[in-house]
Design an enzyme around this catalytic site. Structure first.
Site, PDB file in Angstrom:
ATOM      1  N   CYS B  16      -1.133  -6.384  11.889  1.00  0.00           N
ATOM      2  CA  CYS B  16      -0.147  -6.184  12.949  1.00  0.00           C
ATOM      3  C   CYS B  16       1.259  -6.542  12.466  1.00  0.00           C
ATOM      4  O   CYS B  16       2.039  -7.182  13.176  1.00  0.00           O
ATOM      5  CB  CYS B  16      -0.513  -7.014  14.170  1.00  0.00           C
ATOM      6  SG  CYS B  16      -2.145  -6.623  14.804  1.00  0.00           S
ATOM      7  N   LYS B 104       5.279  -0.323   0.671  1.00  0.00           N
ATOM      8  CA  LYS B 104       5.899  -0.701  -0.595  1.00  0.00           C
ATOM      9  C   LYS B 104       6.248  -2.178  -0.576  1.00  0.00           C
ATOM     10  O   LYS B 104       6.465  -2.708   0.521  1.00  0.00           O
ATOM     11  CB  LYS B 104       7.134   0.142  -0.904  1.00  0.00           C
ATOM     12  CG  LYS B 104       7.979   0.646   0.259  1.00  0.00           C
ATOM     13  CD  LYS B 104       8.555  -0.339   1.226  1.00  0.00           C
ATOM     14  CE  LYS B 104       9.232  -1.542   0.652  1.00  0.00           C
ATOM     15  NZ  LYS B 104       9.524  -2.569   1.676  1.00  0.00           N
ATOM     16  N   ASP B 189      11.130  -5.408  -2.268  1.00  0.00           N
ATOM     17  CA  ASP B 189      11.443  -4.868  -0.933  1.00  0.00           C
ATOM     18  C   ASP B 189      12.668  -3.950  -1.013  1.00  0.00           C
ATOM     19  O   ASP B 189      12.548  -2.747  -1.191  1.00  0.00           O
ATOM     20  CB  ASP B 189      11.659  -6.029   0.042  1.00  0.00           C
ATOM     21  CG  ASP B 189      11.890  -5.543   1.457  1.00  0.00           C
ATOM     22  OD1 ASP B 189      11.105  -4.708   1.938  1.00  0.00           O
ATOM     23  OD2 ASP B 189      12.872  -5.982   2.092  1.00  0.00           O
TER      24      ASP B 189
END
Lengths: 362, 362
Positions: B16, B104, B189
């Site tokens: 989640c 990613k 990131d």
């Protein structure tokens, strides 16, 4: 052309470089300056230049640089000569008590430039380099944004680029690709603007270190025609730049601070004369589902009543007028010229050392 | 929600994560996909997620990832788990014959990713990473410009940046700053987007060398929270990028070719959903006195009928549908994921080696 009550400042131009055409118009448009004289190595060339560039009828035409410098009526000389000639002519002009508007790069290296600065200081004349975009009102507006701790915060990274795709004639014949005339090539020309804009963004704090990037391109004479580098400050700030004669035109400053972001894509020569814009963002974040920005960057449009090069001439003329009335020459301008040259020297040294890091001098 | 005659592709979501909320909406909006299931480590958390993210009444709620993977009705799993968990769950999902949409960075390194790719290939399932901007119609329009030898020419240099100023809670608690969860930090990131956009610009030609820039910032656990690097190709192309959790938002691609220049300042997340723009210039030059540009860059506005993440879901579902009808999985997507990861690995190695140049693997 003069339009104020005080006598306008009289400019003489040394040489008939292409850029001198633009400056001739700038002086003509400046209310406190007079397009007074031009010299070339032949009087015919000087005459032709004067007649095709709107010189007034009272303008003096000289067949040698020396004779122009000997004219006691001239207040300022504009020197757009090849870089290798700056040392000789700028020092001579200073000795003749001429204030000096000097094209960039100001010298072949900082040591040469120091000799020019010493000559100017000992003769009490003003020295300023010809970096025109510094004088655009947009530059002041962007400065205000960058200096605002609430809107921009602390500078973190800046990327600048100045490239243009020169034609084959330029790449073969322009003075900026000749080792005996402008040995710094694209680094001294386009790279000057990149480095100046980085220093401007960093409030003229010199970086500690310069690292040229592999991939620099040289012509057959070993002159740089494209290169890039990163600059590093002690506090972790990083700047990168790319300059080139081989890529399509680009003139960006992208400055990112802890709180704000600045973008400008035509910083050297604005797309058009009458207005210029930049984009600014403060505390940008995502909307709730990360599908958009809140707030979006804002576009700032700055009107320009006069061309940036005319504003440069006006500002220089005001400094000269103040000196005539007893003020000291303004040290800000030669100081930032010198810092720009110091970084150029470090990048050049890094290229020469095979892209090793090089300490920036001071 | 399905709106075509064929059965929609059934998606199950593993975990989640915050980003899964955006994907839930994307699946809901995709005409060929069904928001079919969600799993969390507790059934309560999964229930709460489903009810607050518009899951349809027929949706399955699972209290463990394993039980979701055992549901034979599920075609696709979306994996937004921390990077350190990708290897285990992606390999397991592939063995369960689930097609995989993987967030990613796809893995902690290319070697791990190769294991995932092998599992997908041997089980005949499609693998795609969750780089949403790739699927925006603007991206296709920019690609057309970059591929045009008359309008853009040969790529010379590209600079990309993705930064955002994370708040103190993010910098302390987000999975992207935890060494055991997302050890690649800002490089994995924000840096993923920078590197992907550079490869995209370079038509996926891998650079030979990566050089991280001094000035990288680490948190107390040694995780990168800001860094930059330059990438170098054999033909002299140079790319630079900056990624950071410490600077205000910026998402630029600036690509300069021999004939053209591309600018986009919101490439990861467009300012708004319904349209996006970019700027393109071809054979820009100066006007006669070098006081303006001819021609000026042109602004291209691209309408977006669906959010970019919905288009990603649609495209993925189309691939899955084709596989159900006998096609082979499309290798383009895992190939570009792998190249992106290879460059990340090289930049990370360069950081670890004190900013030494590192060869990019293949």
């Amino acid at each position: 052309m003069a339009s104020t009550e005080e006598t306008p400042i009289r400019f003489g131009i040394l040489g008939c470089a292409e850029i001198a055409r633009k400056l001739s118009r700038a002086i003509t448009l400046a209310p406190n300056a007079d397009l007074y004289a031009v010299a070339s190595r032949t009087i015919e060339k000087a005459k032709a230049f004067a007649s095709s560039n709107g010189f007034p009828s009272h303008a003096k035409i000289y067949g040698s640089y020396d004779s122009l410098l000997d004219d006691p009526e001239i207040d300022v000389v504009y020197i757009p000569l090849p870089t290798s000639l700056h040392l000789h002519w700028a020092v001579l002009a200073a000795k003749k008590k001429k204030h000096i508007l000097l094209e960039k790069p100001v010298a072949l290296n900082a040591s040469e430039f120091d000799t020019i600065v010493e000559a100017c200081e000992s003769n009490g004349v003003q020295l300023m380099d010809g970096t025109m975009w510094m004088h655009h009102p947009r530059t002041a507006a962007m400065r205000e944004f960058l200096s605002d701790s609430n809107r921009f915060g602390q500078l973190k990274t800046v990327h600048t680029i100045f490239t243009f795709a020169a034609d084959p004639d330029f790449l073969k014949n322009d003075i900026r690709v000749k080792p005996d005339l402008d040995a710094l090539g694209a680094l001294g020309d386009a790279g000057w603007y990149c480095i100046r804009s980085i220093l401007w963004t960093a409030n003229y704090e010199l970086p500690k270190k310069a690292v040229a990037m592999p991939g620099a391109v040289f012509n057959d004479h070993g002159v740089i025609i494209a290169c890039g580098a990163s600059l590093h400050w002690e506090d972790g700030k990083v700047a990168t730049f790319q300059c080139s004669f081989l890529s399509n035109m680009a003139m960006d400053i992208t400055a990112v601070g802890s709180k704000g972001t600045l973008h400008v894509n035509d910083f050297v020569i604005p797309y058009q004369e009458h207005e210029a814009h930049f984009s600014a963002a403060t505390e940008s974040w995502f909307n709730e589902l990360v599908t958009g920005w809140v707030p979006k960057p804002s576009k700032h449009i700055i009107a320009a009543d006069l061309p940036q090069e005319t504003r440069m001439v006006c500002e220089f003329s005001n400094l000269v007028r103040a000196i005539k009335k007893g003020s000291k020459p303004e040290k800000h301008w030669p100081t930032i010229s010198r810092k720009t040259q110091l970084v150029i020297d470090a990048v050049k040294a890094s290229v020469d050392k095979g892209f090793e890091p090089v300490e920036v001098g001071n």
